[in-house]
Design a protein around this motif. Structure first.
Motif, PDB file in Angstrom:
ATOM      1  N   ASN A 132      31.412  46.468  36.946  1.00  0.00           N
ATOM      2  CA  ASN A 132      32.757  46.515  37.915  1.00  0.00           C
ATOM      3  C   ASN A 132      33.129  45.978  38.508  1.00  0.00           C
ATOM      4  N   TYR A 133      34.624  45.206  39.161  1.00  0.00           N
ATOM      5  CA  TYR A 133      34.503  44.349  39.169  1.00  0.00           C
ATOM      6  C   TYR A 133      35.667  45.211  40.576  1.00  0.00           C
ATOM      7  N   GLY A 134      35.954  44.448  41.880  1.00  0.00           N
ATOM      8  CA  GLY A 134      37.203  44.904  43.013  1.00  0.00           C
ATOM      9  C   GLY A 134      35.953  46.500  43.242  1.00  0.00           C
ATOM     10  N   LYS A 135      37.754  47.002  43.299  1.00  0.00           N
ATOM     11  CA  LYS A 135      37.196  48.490  43.724  1.00  0.00           C
ATOM     12  C   LYS A 135      37.479  49.324  41.484  1.00  0.00           C
ATOM     13  N   VAL A 136      37.167  48.802  40.638  1.00  0.00           N
ATOM     14  CA  VAL A 136      37.374  49.057  39.728  1.00  0.00           C
ATOM     15  C   VAL A 136      36.011  49.389  38.448  1.00  0.00           C
TER      16      VAL A 136
ATOM     17  N   GLY B 107      31.390  42.067  43.928  1.00  0.00           N
ATOM     18  CA  GLY B 107      30.002  41.016  44.790  1.00  0.00           C
ATOM     19  C   GLY B 107      30.314  40.364  43.950  1.00  0.00           C
ATOM     20  N   TYR B 108      29.706  40.202  42.725  1.00  0.00           N
ATOM     21  CA  TYR B 108      28.664  38.878  42.111  1.00  0.00           C
ATOM     22  C   TYR B 108      29.321  38.865  40.426  1.00  0.00           C
ATOM     23  N   ALA B 109      28.391  37.833  40.049  1.00  0.00           N
ATOM     24  CA  ALA B 109      29.143  37.347  38.806  1.00  0.00           C
ATOM     25  C   ALA B 109      27.742  37.706  37.355  1.00  0.00           C
TER      26      ALA B 109
ATOM     27  N   GLU C 236      32.597  35.760  45.976  1.00  0.00           N
ATOM     28  CA  GLU C 236      33.725  37.053  46.126  1.00  0.00           C
ATOM     29  C   GLU C 236      34.942  38.051  45.237  1.00  0.00           C
ATOM     30  N   GLU C 237      35.093  38.849  45.590  1.00  0.00           N
ATOM     31  CA  GLU C 237      35.840  40.084  44.535  1.00  0.00           C
ATOM     32  C   GLU C 237      36.966  40.063  45.369  1.00  0.00           C
ATOM     33  N   PRO C 238      38.003  39.557  45.161  1.00  0.00           N
ATOM     34  CA  PRO C 238      38.872  40.734  46.349  1.00  0.00           C
ATOM     35  C   PRO C 238      39.348  42.032  45.151  1.00  0.00           C
ATOM     36  N   GLU C 239      40.233  43.507  46.007  1.00  0.00           N
ATOM     37  CA  GLU C 239      40.052  44.202  45.270  1.00  0.00           C
ATOM     38  C   GLU C 239      41.503  43.542  44.407  1.00  0.00           C
ATOM     39  N   GLN C 240      42.227  42.620  44.521  1.00  0.00           N
ATOM     40  CA  GLN C 240      43.496  42.271  43.762  1.00  0.00           C
ATOM     41  C   GLN C 240      43.410  41.762  43.622  1.00  0.00           C
ATOM     42  N   PHE C 241      43.077  41.973  41.606  1.00  0.00           N
ATOM     43  CA  PHE C 241      42.827  40.559  40.818  1.00  0.00           C
ATOM     44  C   PHE C 241      43.861  41.280  39.206  1.00  0.00           C
TER      45      PHE C 241
ATOM     46  N   VAL D 251      16.688  42.790  39.295  1.00  0.00           N
ATOM     47  CA  VAL D 251      17.345  42.177  39.701  1.00  0.00           C
ATOM     48  C   VAL D 251      17.612  41.037  40.325  1.00  0.00           C
ATOM     49  N   TYR D 252      18.059  40.620  41.055  1.00  0.00           N
ATOM     50  CA  TYR D 252      18.174  39.557  42.470  1.00  0.00           C
ATOM     51  C   TYR D 252      19.489  38.871  41.813  1.00  0.00           C
ATOM     52  N   ALA D 253      19.727  38.270  43.254  1.00  0.00           N
ATOM     53  CA  ALA D 253      20.398  37.463  43.451  1.00  0.00           C
ATOM     54  C   ALA D 253      20.103  36.055  42.968  1.00  0.00           C
TER      55      ALA D 253
END
Length: 528
Positions: free
Chosen positions: A234-238, A82-84, A130-135, A28-30
């Protein structure tokens, strides 16, 4: 049930995992430039979960993983915050590799084509983002078209309303993507593509290969179009966990389906959650509600084990559809929930409403109000860290339309009446504060009632009393609503028009209002 085109023995060998085990490896790479290829300088990502649908492992410091794999497995990466993940031309996330060397067994609808030998490496490129915790996520329940005409109703009546929506990172359909005809998967995909955002999918009981002899093979056509029926991201803290909770054929009698999970699915959830921090919100997305008529249509021991697995995670939410109604369900100690607080399941209203029934609007699209009086629509889930709130949107109406009021339009002055004022508060639940007033009078509490919505009943009886055929088709019979309130309608008022105002506060403290009016008329005595 149609005749199988391959021997049942081959089906059972594949489903039972009796083929030789191999080992899948990869990195798994960036993918910093997002070109889908690992270029020089693009580093591996450590501590990312990868699964074969049952086992879950973490990548090492160089982003490498190793997993056992058989001849009917899907390897998928569990997207970290933090990744898509990349998407294809249809906005479908591509986070998996299907390994079926011989392809899917033959069936009424095509499954996965032969994938051939296992590659030397199965790599997953993730794009830093960038993934905000509000979405906010967009949720569809049961599109469920049975024909191309109904795909068109779905596309024009719902999808067009959110086409090109902004600031929504992804959407999710909660199963019954189509209605038994799996050839409609592609038209469905083309319709949802127009929303313009990455779109995840859940498998429903109308998305099955009905000629499959085992549950493991009932999702072959689904897999060919959407990938694994059990996955996480995962997305943010979810942390989202998507599960196929339809056991088909029903293990009790091999007829129909039963709500629940196979052991390997629950093993996947348990293995996955080992790597999810306890302060994150865990959102389960499945098709059939967890309490759907108890053991009659849901295997109780599966729900019990699921609740045991979730016990160490204090922040949870379940999403379901399937019922073509809308309701809020809660699970506490009496229902086997082991957490300190109750577990909330939001059973989301459907985009197909009452299966595309009812009168046609001015565009020729069925109004399709659901049997509990909830108009067809879709939902938004608003997240802030590990907290959430829900929002339901009625298709074709402003965001403020959150209740339907039903009452007489005219009453006789001074005459008592058993008629009342009904408020169907679409996202409501027993215990919510719902109050009303007439004109500028004092606010009074409305009574929560579990009755059939009279507004919906009136729309259905219109078909039964019509002297000529109406355009469209009759809706289903009404069922008791779980979000209905009643108040008395004052008759001892001056003749003329009077205003009704209803104010409802939902479980998240959000206040919603509805207004209407009725007329009081003096009654002339006989002979005068």
């Amino acid at each position: 049930m149609t005749k199988l085109l391959l021997p049942t023995l081959l089906y059972l060998l594949l489903a039972g995992g009796l083929s030789a085990q191999d080992t899948a490896t990869g990195t798994v790479y960036a993918d910093t430039n997002g070109n889908g290829t690992r270029d020089a300088g693009e580093k591996g990502i450590a501590a990312v979960s990868v699964t074969n649908g049952e086992r879950v492992v973490r990548t090492d410091a160089a982003g490498r993983y190793t997993l056992p794999i058989g001849d009917d497995h899907i390897v998928s990466v569990i997207k970290p915050a933090g990744y898509a993940v990349p998407t294809d031309a249809n906005n479908l996330p591509r986070f998996y590799y299907i390994h079926k060397p011989a392809g899917s067994p033959s069936s009424d609808f095509a499954g996965v084509a032969a994938t051939g030998p296992l590659p030397d490496a199965i790599d997953f490129g993730l794009v830093p983002r960038e993934e905000p915790e509000q979405f906010t996520a967009l949720i569809f329940g049961d599109p469920q078209p049975y024909t191309l005409e109904e795909v068109d109703f779905f596309a024009r009546g719902v999808v067009a309303e959110v086409e090109g929506i902004e600031n929504i990172p992804f959407g999710l359909s909660l199963g019954d993507l189509v209605g038994n005809d799996l050839d409609l998967f592609n038209p469905y995909i083309q319709a949802v593509k127009r929303v313009g955002i990455p779109w995840y999918n859940v498998m429903g009981n109308h998305d099955l290969n009905f000629d499959a002899p085992t549950d493991q093979l009932a999702d072959e056509t689904y897999e060919a179009h959407f990938g694994p029926a059990n996955y996480a991201f995962n997305y943010g803290k979810v942390h989202f966990i998507v599960l196929d909770n339809i056991l088909y054929p029903d293990p009790r009698d091999s007829s129909g389906y039963w709500g629940g999970y196979r052991e390997d699915q629950l093993d996947f959830v348990e293995n996955d959650l080992r790597f999810v921090p306890e302060d994150h919100l865990v959102v389960l997305a499945h098709h059939i509600p967890l309490d759907e008529f108890g053991g009659e249509t849901y295997r109780d021991e599966d729900r019990a084990r699921l609740f045991d697995i979730l016990a160490d995670h204090p922040h949870t939410l379940s999403l379901s559809a399937h019922t073509h109604t809308q309701r809020q369900d809660y699970f506490g100690a009496e229902e086997g929930w082991r957490g300190d607080s109750v577990h909330h399941e939001y059973n989301v209203g459907t985009t197909s409403g009452d299966w595309y029934s009812g009168r046609l609007d001015d565009r020729g699209i069925p109004v399709s109000t659901m049997r509990d009086g909830t108009p067809k629509g879709y939902a938004f889930l608003h997240f802030d860290g590990n907290q959430y709130r829900t929002e339901y949107r009625v298709a074709g109406k402003p965001a403020t339309y959150q209740m339907e009021l039903f009452h007489p339009r005219v009453i006789a002055r001074g005459r008592n009446t058993q008629a009342g004022i009904y408020a169907n508060f679409f996202v409501g639940r027993e215990g919510d504060e719902v109050v009303y007033r007439v004109d500028d009078g004092a606010w009074q509490a409305m009574e929560y009632v579990e009755e059939q919505d009279p507004s919906y009943e009136a729309s259905v009886y219109e078909w039964d009393t019509a002297e000529e055929l109406l355009p469209g088709r009759r809706g289903s019979n009404a069922v008791p609503s779980t979000h209905l309130w009643r108040g008395n309608i004052p008759a001892k008022l001056a003749a003329g028009e009077h205003t009704i105002e209803v104010r409802a506060t939902d479980q998240f403290g959000q206040v919603h209002t509805g207004k209407s009016a009725y007329r009081v008329e003096a009654v002339r005595e006989a002979g005068r």
